[in-house]
Design a protein around this motif. Structure first.
Motif: not given
Length: 147
Positions: A15-20
């Motif tokens: 999720a963090v990777r996708g938002l970044t």
């Protein structure tokens, strides 16, 4: 000018990777942008890796709790002023779980704090990329940012 973001270690959370990635994909519309990941396997090696990714003439800014706090508009003005005056690139760095050590701090040209609170280093990544995106929309006079 190009903006480069150096981060320590891979982002483990999808999720963090996708938002970044979502905000990073928007930035090339405004300015050349890249994220560079350096190893977090050895503390000494990490520090040297960050410094190795910074070229002579680059302006290095550390995101660090001891840095200066800026509003989004102040951050946009900071980026805009660097775009006019820098001979090379504007490089931001997010440290690992132990932050930065002496050599990296000594090489830094400035430090910015996102908050007086402490956040996980991986979670800061989308915050920083979003703020760079927000800064670019402010500079271009677009309606993304609301005061």
């Amino acid at each position: 000018m190009k903006i480069k973001l150096i981060v320590v270690g891979e982002t483990r959370d999808n999720a963090v990777r996708g938002l970044t990635a979502m905000y990073a994909m928007r930035l090339p519309h405004y300015i050349p942008f890249e994220i560079v990941t350096v190893s977090d396997s050895v503390r000494r090696g990490r520090t040297e890796s960050i410094i190795d990714k910074v070229e002579g003439g680059d302006f290095l800014v550390l995101f660090d709790e001891h840095g200066r706090e800026l509003t989004s508009r102040e951050f946009a003005s900071f980026i805009e002023s660097k775009a006019v005056t820098l001979p090379k690139n504007l490089v931001f760095a997010i440290g690992g779980p132990f932050g930065f050590d002496g050599p990296t701090r000594e090489r830094a040209n400035a430090m910015i704090s996102l908050s007086k609170m402490t956040f996980p280093h991986e979670l800061i990544r989308p915050f920083v990329v979003e703020q760079i995106y927000r800064a670019m929309t402010i500079i271009k006079g677009e309606s993304y940012h609301h005061d």
